[in-house]
Design a protein around this motif. Structure first.
Motif, PDB file in Angstrom:
ATOM      1  N   GLY A   1       1.173  -1.032   0.389  1.00 18.68           N
ATOM      2  CA  GLY A   1      -0.268   0.184   0.118  1.00 18.68           C
ATOM      3  C   GLY A   1       1.401   1.329   0.041  1.00 18.68           C
ATOM      4  O   GLY A   1       0.429   2.126  -0.514  1.00 18.68           O
ATOM      5  N   THR A   2       1.568   1.239   0.900  1.00 22.63           N
ATOM      6  CA  THR A   2       2.717   2.449   1.043  1.00 22.63           C
ATOM      7  C   THR A   2       3.457   3.012  -0.239  1.00 22.63           C
ATOM      8  O   THR A   2       3.593   3.628  -1.422  1.00 22.63           O
ATOM      9  N   ALA A   3       4.222   1.872  -0.924  1.00 20.75           N
ATOM     10  CA  ALA A   3       4.636   1.855  -2.610  1.00 20.75           C
ATOM     11  C   ALA A   3       3.507   1.721  -3.776  1.00 20.75           C
ATOM     12  O   ALA A   3       3.984   2.769  -4.432  1.00 20.75           O
ATOM     13  N   GLY A   4       2.898   1.046  -3.103  1.00 18.19           N
ATOM     14  CA  GLY A   4       1.619   1.698  -3.768  1.00 18.19           C
ATOM     15  C   GLY A   4       0.931   3.917  -4.651  1.00 18.19           C
ATOM     16  O   GLY A   4       1.642   4.233  -5.187  1.00 18.19           O
ATOM     17  N   ALA A   5       0.735   3.694  -2.587  1.00 17.17           N
ATOM     18  CA  ALA A   5       0.875   5.475  -2.895  1.00 17.17           C
ATOM     19  C   ALA A   5       1.556   5.869  -3.147  1.00 17.17           C
ATOM     20  O   ALA A   5       1.970   6.987  -3.708  1.00 17.17           O
TER      21      ALA A   5
END
Length: 100
Positions: free
Chosen positions: A11-15
């Motif tokens: 999720g952090t990488a996607g954001a």
């Protein structure tokens, strides 16, 4: 140590990827706006250059009607003087023959 869950990491990488993509879009949009402005400026300058070229072509067409080149003037003047000299020689020779 703290443990990071796989979904949190994804999720952090996607954001982060979405934020980078959004920043890239903003940068590209501003770049294209800047390019459009520059192209408008170039089109205006090109129009003024076209008007200047048209004026120069018109001037080039009108110059021979108003001005004579130096070489042409000298040549015409020499031709006129040659005619006057020939006429003077003729008058002198005719006058010489008619004298008693």
């Amino acid at each position: 140590m703290t443990q990071i869950n796989l979904w949190e990491l994804l999720g952090t990488a996607g954001a982060f990827v979405v934020a980078m993509f959004a920043m890239l879009q903003i940068i590209l949009r501003n770049f294209y706006k800047h390019l459009d402005g520059r192209f408008l400026t170039l089109e205006k300058e090109l129009e003024s250059v076209r008007k200047l070229e048209e004026w120069l072509h018109q001037l080039r067409a009108e110059l021979p009607r108003h001005y004579v080149m130096r070489e042409d003037y000298i040549r015409d003047r020499a031709a006129g003087e040659a005619r006057v000299d020939a006429l003077a020689k003729y008058v002198y020779s005719v006058g010489k023959e008619n004298r008693p």
